[in-house]
Design a protein around this motif. Structure first.
Motif, PDB file in Angstrom:
ATOM      1  N   SER A 139       0.810  -1.219   0.000  1.00  0.00           N
ATOM      2  CA  SER A 139       0.000   0.000   0.000  1.00  0.00           C
ATOM      3  C   SER A 139       0.847   1.275   0.000  1.00  0.00           C
ATOM      4  CB  SER A 139      -0.911   0.015   1.235  1.00  0.00           C
ATOM      5  OG  SER A 139      -0.142  -0.052   2.427  1.00  0.00           O
ATOM      6  N   GLN A 140       2.137   1.134  -0.246  1.00  0.00           N
ATOM      7  CA  GLN A 140       3.039   2.279  -0.208  1.00  0.00           C
ATOM      8  C   GLN A 140       3.647   2.545  -1.580  1.00  0.00           C
ATOM      9  OE1 GLN A 140       3.616   4.268   2.425  1.00  0.00           O
ATOM     10  NE2 GLN A 140       2.212   3.083   3.724  1.00  0.00           N
ATOM     11  N   PRO A 141       4.097   3.784  -1.824  1.00  0.00           N
ATOM     12  CA  PRO A 141       4.763   4.096  -3.104  1.00  0.00           C
ATOM     13  C   PRO A 141       6.110   3.387  -3.205  1.00  0.00           C
ATOM     14  CG  PRO A 141       4.901   5.951  -1.584  1.00  0.00           C
ATOM     15  CD  PRO A 141       3.957   4.973  -0.962  1.00  0.00           C
ATOM     16  N   VAL A 142       6.677   3.373  -4.396  1.00  0.00           N
ATOM     17  CA  VAL A 142       7.908   2.633  -4.661  1.00  0.00           C
ATOM     18  C   VAL A 142       9.051   3.068  -3.740  1.00  0.00           C
ATOM     19  CG1 VAL A 142       9.673   2.136  -6.392  1.00  0.00           C
ATOM     20  CG2 VAL A 142       7.262   2.218  -7.062  1.00  0.00           C
ATOM     21  N   TYR A 143       9.108   4.363  -3.415  1.00  0.00           N
ATOM     22  CA  TYR A 143      10.232   4.846  -2.596  1.00  0.00           C
ATOM     23  C   TYR A 143      10.245   4.231  -1.202  1.00  0.00           C
ATOM     24  CZ  TYR A 143       7.320   8.071   0.155  1.00  0.00           C
ATOM     25  OH  TYR A 143       6.396   8.621   1.009  1.00  0.00           O
ATOM     26  N   TYR A 144       9.152   3.597  -0.813  1.00  0.00           N
ATOM     27  CA  TYR A 144       9.086   2.931   0.485  1.00  0.00           C
ATOM     28  C   TYR A 144      10.145   1.830   0.580  1.00  0.00           C
ATOM     29  CZ  TYR A 144       6.920   0.668   4.577  1.00  0.00           C
ATOM     30  OH  TYR A 144       6.663   0.119   5.819  1.00  0.00           O
ATOM     31  N   LEU A 145      10.529   1.282  -0.569  1.00  0.00           N
ATOM     32  CA  LEU A 145      11.569   0.253  -0.587  1.00  0.00           C
ATOM     33  C   LEU A 145      12.894   0.806  -0.079  1.00  0.00           C
ATOM     34  CD1 LEU A 145      10.810  -1.448  -4.034  1.00  0.00           C
ATOM     35  CD2 LEU A 145      10.212  -2.275  -1.741  1.00  0.00           C
ATOM     36  N   ALA A 146      13.168   2.081  -0.379  1.00  0.00           N
ATOM     37  CA  ALA A 146      14.387   2.717   0.115  1.00  0.00           C
ATOM     38  C   ALA A 146      14.334   2.854   1.633  1.00  0.00           C
ATOM     39  CB  ALA A 146      14.568   4.087  -0.534  1.00  0.00           C
ATOM     40  N   ASP A 147      13.148   3.180   2.150  1.00  0.00           N
ATOM     41  CA  ASP A 147      12.978   3.266   3.600  1.00  0.00           C
ATOM     42  C   ASP A 147      13.238   1.907   4.246  1.00  0.00           C
ATOM     43  OD1 ASP A 147      12.247   5.917   3.272  1.00  0.00           O
ATOM     44  OD2 ASP A 147      10.098   5.510   3.333  1.00  0.00           O
ATOM     45  N   LEU A 148      12.725   0.857   3.614  1.00  0.00           N
ATOM     46  CA  LEU A 148      12.913  -0.491   4.156  1.00  0.00           C
ATOM     47  C   LEU A 148      14.392  -0.885   4.166  1.00  0.00           C
ATOM     48  CD1 LEU A 148       9.936  -2.498   2.604  1.00  0.00           C
ATOM     49  CD2 LEU A 148      10.216  -1.770   4.989  1.00  0.00           C
ATOM     50  N   LEU A 149      15.117  -0.465   3.140  1.00  0.00           N
ATOM     51  CA  LEU A 149      16.548  -0.775   3.068  1.00  0.00           C
ATOM     52  C   LEU A 149      17.299  -0.103   4.220  1.00  0.00           C
ATOM     53  CD1 LEU A 149      18.908  -2.071   1.597  1.00  0.00           C
ATOM     54  CD2 LEU A 149      19.069  -0.026   0.158  1.00  0.00           C
ATOM     55  N   VAL A 150      16.950   1.150   4.507  1.00  0.00           N
ATOM     56  CA  VAL A 150      17.567   1.870   5.625  1.00  0.00           C
ATOM     57  C   VAL A 150      17.237   1.173   6.944  1.00  0.00           C
ATOM     58  CG1 VAL A 150      17.501   4.027   6.955  1.00  0.00           C
ATOM     59  CG2 VAL A 150      17.611   4.102   4.462  1.00  0.00           C
ATOM     60  N   ILE A 151      15.995   0.747   7.083  1.00  0.00           N
ATOM     61  CA  ILE A 151      15.569   0.073   8.312  1.00  0.00           C
ATOM     62  C   ILE A 151      16.289  -1.260   8.471  1.00  0.00           C
ATOM     63  CG2 ILE A 151      13.592  -1.076   9.415  1.00  0.00           C
ATOM     64  CD1 ILE A 151      11.852   1.185   8.195  1.00  0.00           C
ATOM     65  N   TRP A 152      16.421  -2.014   7.387  1.00  0.00           N
ATOM     66  CA  TRP A 152      17.113  -3.304   7.427  1.00  0.00           C
ATOM     67  C   TRP A 152      18.571  -3.115   7.870  1.00  0.00           C
ATOM     68  CZ3 TRP A 152      21.247  -5.840   5.175  1.00  0.00           C
ATOM     69  CH2 TRP A 152      21.215  -7.236   5.163  1.00  0.00           C
ATOM     70  N   ALA A 153      19.214  -2.106   7.305  1.00  0.00           N
ATOM     71  CA  ALA A 153      20.610  -1.827   7.669  1.00  0.00           C
ATOM     72  C   ALA A 153      20.716  -1.399   9.131  1.00  0.00           C
ATOM     73  CB  ALA A 153      21.180  -0.739   6.759  1.00  0.00           C
ATOM     74  N   GLY A 154      19.768  -0.586   9.588  1.00  0.00           N
ATOM     75  CA  GLY A 154      19.773  -0.171  10.987  1.00  0.00           C
ATOM     76  C   GLY A 154      19.535  -1.334  11.925  1.00  0.00           C
ATOM     77  N   ASN A 155      18.637  -2.234  11.545  1.00  0.00           N
ATOM     78  CA  ASN A 155      18.395  -3.431  12.351  1.00  0.00           C
ATOM     79  C   ASN A 155      19.645  -4.292  12.453  1.00  0.00           C
ATOM     80  OD1 ASN A 155      14.968  -4.054  11.170  1.00  0.00           O
ATOM     81  ND2 ASN A 155      15.729  -2.653  12.726  1.00  0.00           N
ATOM     82  N   LEU A 156      20.362  -4.420  11.327  1.00  0.00           N
ATOM     83  CA  LEU A 156      21.609  -5.192  11.317  1.00  0.00           C
ATOM     84  C   LEU A 156      22.630  -4.564  12.266  1.00  0.00           C
ATOM     85  CD1 LEU A 156      23.473  -7.391  10.186  1.00  0.00           C
ATOM     86  CD2 LEU A 156      23.986  -5.874   8.262  1.00  0.00           C
ATOM     87  N   ALA A 157      22.755  -3.248  12.202  1.00  0.00           N
ATOM     88  CA  ALA A 157      23.700  -2.550  13.080  1.00  0.00           C
ATOM     89  C   ALA A 157      23.305  -2.719  14.547  1.00  0.00           C
ATOM     90  CB  ALA A 157      23.750  -1.066  12.713  1.00  0.00           C
ATOM     91  N   GLY A 158      22.006  -2.606  14.837  1.00  0.00           N
ATOM     92  CA  GLY A 158      21.539  -2.729  16.209  1.00  0.00           C
ATOM     93  C   GLY A 158      21.756  -4.110  16.781  1.00  0.00           C
ATOM     94  N   THR A 159      21.471  -5.155  16.004  1.00  0.00           N
ATOM     95  CA  THR A 159      21.679  -6.512  16.497  1.00  0.00           C
ATOM     96  C   THR A 159      23.165  -6.797  16.700  1.00  0.00           C
ATOM     97  OG1 THR A 159      21.595  -7.339  14.210  1.00  0.00           O
ATOM     98  CG2 THR A 159      19.565  -7.467  15.496  1.00  0.00           C
ATOM     99  N   TYR A 160      23.995  -6.249  15.818  1.00  0.00           N
ATOM    100  CA  TYR A 160      25.439  -6.444  15.963  1.00  0.00           C
ATOM    101  C   TYR A 160      25.956  -5.766  17.233  1.00  0.00           C
ATOM    102  CZ  TYR A 160      30.408  -6.609  14.859  1.00  0.00           C
ATOM    103  OH  TYR A 160      31.758  -6.853  14.919  1.00  0.00           O
ATOM    104  N   LEU A 161      25.477  -4.544  17.480  1.00  0.00           N
ATOM    105  CA  LEU A 161      25.895  -3.828  18.686  1.00  0.00           C
ATOM    106  C   LEU A 161      25.443  -4.553  19.949  1.00  0.00           C
ATOM    107  CD1 LEU A 161      25.151  -0.134  17.636  1.00  0.00           C
ATOM    108  CD2 LEU A 161      27.404  -1.165  17.987  1.00  0.00           C
ATOM    109  N   ALA A 162      24.211  -5.048  19.933  1.00  0.00           N
ATOM    110  CA  ALA A 162      23.696  -5.778  21.095  1.00  0.00           C
ATOM    111  C   ALA A 162      24.529  -7.024  21.359  1.00  0.00           C
ATOM    112  CB  ALA A 162      22.232  -6.156  20.874  1.00  0.00           C
ATOM    113  N   ALA A 163      24.839  -7.756  20.289  1.00  0.00           N
ATOM    114  CA  ALA A 163      25.638  -8.972  20.437  1.00  0.00           C
ATOM    115  C   ALA A 163      27.047  -8.654  20.943  1.00  0.00           C
ATOM    116  CB  ALA A 163      25.712  -9.706  19.102  1.00  0.00           C
ATOM    117  N   ALA A 164      27.648  -7.602  20.395  1.00  0.00           N
ATOM    118  CA  ALA A 164      28.998  -7.210  20.818  1.00  0.00           C
ATOM    119  C   ALA A 164      29.022  -6.836  22.299  1.00  0.00           C
ATOM    120  CB  ALA A 164      29.483  -6.035  19.968  1.00  0.00           C
ATOM    121  N   ALA A 165      27.968  -6.173  22.758  1.00  0.00           N
ATOM    122  CA  ALA A 165      27.892  -5.791  24.170  1.00  0.00           C
ATOM    123  C   ALA A 165      27.725  -7.017  25.061  1.00  0.00           C
ATOM    124  CB  ALA A 165      26.727  -4.826  24.384  1.00  0.00           C
TER     125      ALA A 165
END
Length: 210
Positions: free
Chosen positions: A67-93
């Motif tokens: 239900s979102q415009p095509v640019y929403y895919l770019a938002d999802l990519l940013v979110i995916w990368a942020g999730n990856l960074a967050g899980t890595y930081l949590a694991a490292a801690a």
């Protein structure tokens, strides 16, 4: 014309990092408890925090692609990368603390994933994506946390694959490799496909009666 709002991306990324960290906390609870059912239920603390505070979790957002415009895919990519960074930081801690012994349990989980084949990972991820959409969209509709706990506990107990949780497990186990990253991409695709099944079905036009 709709387009990517780059000014919002830093905040979106930060909220995604925090979401990754909360999933890491959920994963830590799961690995710390001997009772599998209790661990599956308590894992939900991560998703509950995400929904309550408006954090950005890829598997909670992907279902709305239909239900979102095509640019929403770019938002999802940013979110995916942020999730990856967050899980890595949590694991490292976690690795720097006295509870780092849970890394051994993470290693066993990751070994099972790496021994699996890609079609299996994809299909298990589809089921997880479907349950995640049901849980998140259900909570948005009625604000009852029970749907979150039931949805998350169900996908964990079934052995379905969740790409963000798996990011945390691979980071905690220190088992990142080319195959591990490919597995995460396949699981991400499966989660995405599963999460849009209901939204797409609702878009099917209803034929007019004769």
């Amino acid at each position: 014309m709709d387009k990517v709002n780059f000014k919002k991306q830093p905040q979106a990324f930060a909220l995604a990092v925090l979401a990754g960290i909360t999933i890491g906390i959920g994963g830590t609870v799961y690995l710390s408890l001997e009772n599998k059912i209790a661990g599956a239920l308590m894992f939900t603390v991560g998703l509950y925090a995400i929904c309550c505070h408006g954090l950005n979790l890829y598997t909670g957002k992907a279902g709305y692609m239909a239900s979102q415009p095509v640019y929403y895919l770019a938002d999802l990519l940013v979110i995916w990368a942020g999730n990856l960074a967050g899980t890595y930081l949590a694991a490292a801690a976690i690795k720097q603390t006295r509870i780092s012994g849970i890394c051994e349990k993470a290693e066993a989980l990751c070994a099972a994933k790496l021994d699996d084949n890609m079609p299996s990972l994809f299909l298990l991820a589809v089921f997880c994506g479907l349950l995640m959409f049901v849980a998140v969209d259900g909570y948005k509709s009625v604000h009852n946390p029970v749907i979150l706990f039931m949805g998350v506990a169900s996908f964990i107990l079934c052995g379905f694959e969740h790409c963000i949780a798996d990011m945390f497990y691979f980071s905690l186990a220190g088992m990142w490799s080319g195959k591990a990253f490919l597995s995460i991409l396949v699981i991400t695709a499966g989660n995405s496909a599963g999460s849009i099944l209901i939204p797409l079905a609702k878009k099917i036009p209803i034929g007019e009666s004769v």
